[in-house]
Design an enzyme around this catalytic site. Structure first.
Site, PDB file in Angstrom:
ATOM      1  N   LYS A 126      18.206 -57.907  38.411  1.00 43.56           N
ATOM      2  CA  LYS A 126      17.707 -56.865  39.160  1.00 43.56           C
ATOM      3  C   LYS A 126      16.409 -56.035  38.624  1.00 43.56           C
ATOM      4  O   LYS A 126      15.529 -56.117  39.327  1.00 43.56           O
ATOM      5  CB  LYS A 126      18.772 -55.613  38.735  1.00 43.56           C
ATOM      6  CG  LYS A 126      18.326 -54.372  39.627  1.00 43.56           C
ATOM      7  CD  LYS A 126      19.370 -53.007  39.160  1.00 43.56           C
ATOM      8  CE  LYS A 126      18.856 -52.427  37.876  1.00 43.56           C
ATOM      9  NZ  LYS A 126      19.737 -51.258  37.671  1.00 43.56           N
ATOM     10  N   ASP A 145      21.116 -51.990  42.782  1.00 39.42           N
ATOM     11  CA  ASP A 145      21.524 -51.031  41.688  1.00 39.42           C
ATOM     12  C   ASP A 145      22.739 -50.189  42.082  1.00 39.42           C
ATOM     13  O   ASP A 145      23.473 -50.596  43.212  1.00 39.42           O
ATOM     14  CB  ASP A 145      20.206 -50.124  41.549  1.00 39.42           C
ATOM     15  CG  ASP A 145      20.228 -49.116  42.547  1.00 39.42           C
ATOM     16  OD1 ASP A 145      20.949 -49.294  43.874  1.00 39.42           O
ATOM     17  OD2 ASP A 145      19.675 -47.993  42.422  1.00 39.42           O
TER      18      ASP A 145
END
Ligand code: SF4
Length: 227
Positions: A126, A145
């Protein structure tokens, strides 16, 4: 309960269209002025609000300049600078170690590949995706997220639970040109309307296509639990 479009691909396209109209200026909310600051801000933002990170980095970025400064900073000193941020001790360790690697193996430059970025301490897929997208203009994937995770499930785009399989599914559904923007749109909508605990379905631009819509659906598809 809203009625989703007939295929997940069409559902994804409709979600992007509507959210783009609702949030035309959607973009990253972390503040930074170069790639290293971006990397540090993203490491700090794990399980912490962007607002809090921005407040802390304002003085941090004035105090430390370049990867050598962070790599050479004593652990206690850097941790103290970050002490209002969640997990500040660990994050200080990650930043010092990542900066050491950047100095020793990358001539002081933040690397520009997924493999090299994820080899840095504290950097998962991420974080690497955010740095690639906003630091290097390279879009290799979709940043998943907590907002992207929750909204994708509520909207019936995926039944996967964890970020990496969710990202793989979304990459099949969301047109590549929207991979970066999809995240920002979900974050804006997740903050403004489709919040974790109390989404405002009555005032949601996606209500008629959302299978979790509270008016009729008894289940929040994000958690699989009743509302
Ligand atoms: S606010 Fe409600 S209707 Fe809108 S996306 Fe979230 S769960 Fe669905």
């Amino acid at each position: 309960m809203g009625t989703p479009r007939e295929s997940r691909t069409n559902q994804a396209a409709e979600v992007v269209d509507r959210l783009e109209e609702a949030y035309p200026d959607s973009t990253i909310s972390l503040r930074y002025s170069n790639r290293l600051e971006l990397l540090i801000a993203v490491i700090l933002s794990a399980q912490c609000t962007d607002e809090r990170v921005n407040t802390e980095t304002e003085h941090l970025f004035e105090t430390y300049d370049g990867p050598e400064d962070y790599a050479n900073a004593p652990q206690n000193e850097l941790a103290e600078e970050l002490n209002s941020i969640t997990y500040y001790n660990n994050k200080a360790k990650y930043i010092r170690s990542a900066c050491q690697t950047i100095v020793e193996e990358h001539d002081g430059e933040v690397p520009d590949t997924m493999d090299e970025l994820t080899d840095l301490s504290g950097v998962g897929r991420k974080t690497a995706n955010v740095v690639l997208q906003h630091g290097h203009d390279v879009v290799e994937g979709i940043v998943v997220d907590t907002h992207v995770q929750r909204l994708s499930r509520r909207l019936g785009l995926t039944e996967e639970e964890y970020p990496e399989p969710i990202e793989q599914e979304l990459m099949e559904l969301v047109p590549e040109g929207y991979w970066q923007q999809f995240t920002h749109l979900c974050i804006d909508h997740g903050r403004a309307t489709c919040t974790a605990r109390n989404p405002d379905c009555d005032d949601c631009v996606l209500a008629d296509i959302c299978p979790s819509e509270k008016g009729d659906s008894e289940i929040d598809l994000a958690s699989g639990e009743p509302w």
